[in-house]
Motif scaffolding. Structure first.
Motif, PDB file in Angstrom:
ATOM      1  N   CYS A  88       0.855  -1.192   0.000  1.00  0.00           N
ATOM      2  CA  CYS A  88       0.000   0.000   0.000  1.00  0.00           C
ATOM      3  C   CYS A  88       0.889   1.240   0.000  1.00  0.00           C
ATOM      4  O   CYS A  88       1.719   1.424   0.885  1.00  0.00           O
ATOM      5  N   SER A  90      -0.066   4.205   0.468  1.00  0.00           N
ATOM      6  CA  SER A  90      -0.504   5.202   1.448  1.00  0.00           C
ATOM      7  C   SER A  90      -0.004   4.883   2.847  1.00  0.00           C
ATOM      8  O   SER A  90       0.617   5.717   3.489  1.00  0.00           O
ATOM      9  N   CYS A  91      -0.251   3.671   3.335  1.00  0.00           N
ATOM     10  CA  CYS A  91       0.123   3.363   4.722  1.00  0.00           C
ATOM     11  C   CYS A  91       1.347   2.459   4.820  1.00  0.00           C
ATOM     12  O   CYS A  91       1.881   2.255   5.903  1.00  0.00           O
ATOM     13  N   ARG A  93       1.587  -0.767   4.362  1.00  0.00           N
ATOM     14  CA  ARG A  93       1.404  -2.169   4.750  1.00  0.00           C
ATOM     15  C   ARG A  93       1.730  -3.092   3.571  1.00  0.00           C
ATOM     16  O   ARG A  93       1.590  -2.719   2.406  1.00  0.00           O
ATOM     17  N   CYS A 128      -4.491   0.022  -0.160  1.00  0.00           N
ATOM     18  CA  CYS A 128      -5.189  -1.074   0.496  1.00  0.00           C
ATOM     19  C   CYS A 128      -6.657  -0.682   0.683  1.00  0.00           C
ATOM     20  O   CYS A 128      -7.015   0.485   0.517  1.00  0.00           O
ATOM     21  N   CYS A 131      -7.240   2.248   3.116  1.00  0.00           N
ATOM     22  CA  CYS A 131      -6.791   3.540   2.591  1.00  0.00           C
ATOM     23  C   CYS A 131      -7.687   4.009   1.453  1.00  0.00           C
ATOM     24  O   CYS A 131      -7.954   5.204   1.324  1.00  0.00           O
TER      25      CYS A 131
END
Ligand SMILES: [Zn+2]
Ligand SMILES: [Zn+2]
Length: 141
Positions: A88, A90-91, A93, A128, A131
């Motif tokens: 992901c 954005s985060c 993960r 993900c 997100c």
């Protein structure tokens, strides 16, 4: 070997065992810092450097692999079978992708290269589910 050295050796192998168990117990492809956080109460003398060193040894033993997902910190995976990952953006993960590893892709590359291809690595990138949902609610309709 002296009793002291024997004890120290036992402690070291016990730590390595627990580091491997901790990695095997998660699907989150954690960083060394995460593993350290999980185990520091159990081993008060443990340092982040020790965790790194042990992860390196486990990697050399083929029990652990390091993921190069372009993030700042190395992430570790105790699942050494060939499998794909989703990262992901954005985060950060990293998840396993539950799909078959493509033998076709290797055959294709082998034909192009005229080489024998013994494996490949594939990472998917994107957002993900969490997100994507957060982005959807943050965007005004
Ligand atoms: Zn995410
Ligand atoms: Zn994985």
């Amino acid at each position: 070997m002296s009793e002291h050295a024997e004890t120290a050796r036992y402690k070291r192998s016990r730590q390595r065992e627990r580091i491997l168990e901790t990695l095997r117990g998660t699907k989150s492809h954690p960083t060394a810092a995460w593993v350290y956080d999980e185990l520091k109460r159990e081993f008060p003398g443990l340092s982040l450097g020790t965790v790194y060193r042990n992860l390196g040894i486990l990697k050399d033993q083929g029990l652990v692999r390091i993921l190069q997902s372009g993030s700042t910190f190395d992430r570790f995976d105790a699942d050494t079978r060939a499998h794909y990952h989703f990262v992901c953006e954005s985060c950060g993960r990293v998840d396993d992708v539950d799909m078959e590893v493509s033998a076709e892709l290797e055959a294709l590359a082998a034909a192009r290269l005229g080489c024998s291809v013994t494996g490949h690595r594939l990472d998917f990138f994107g957002r993900c589910a969490a997100c994507a949902a957060a982005a959807a609610t943050a965007t005004p309709a």
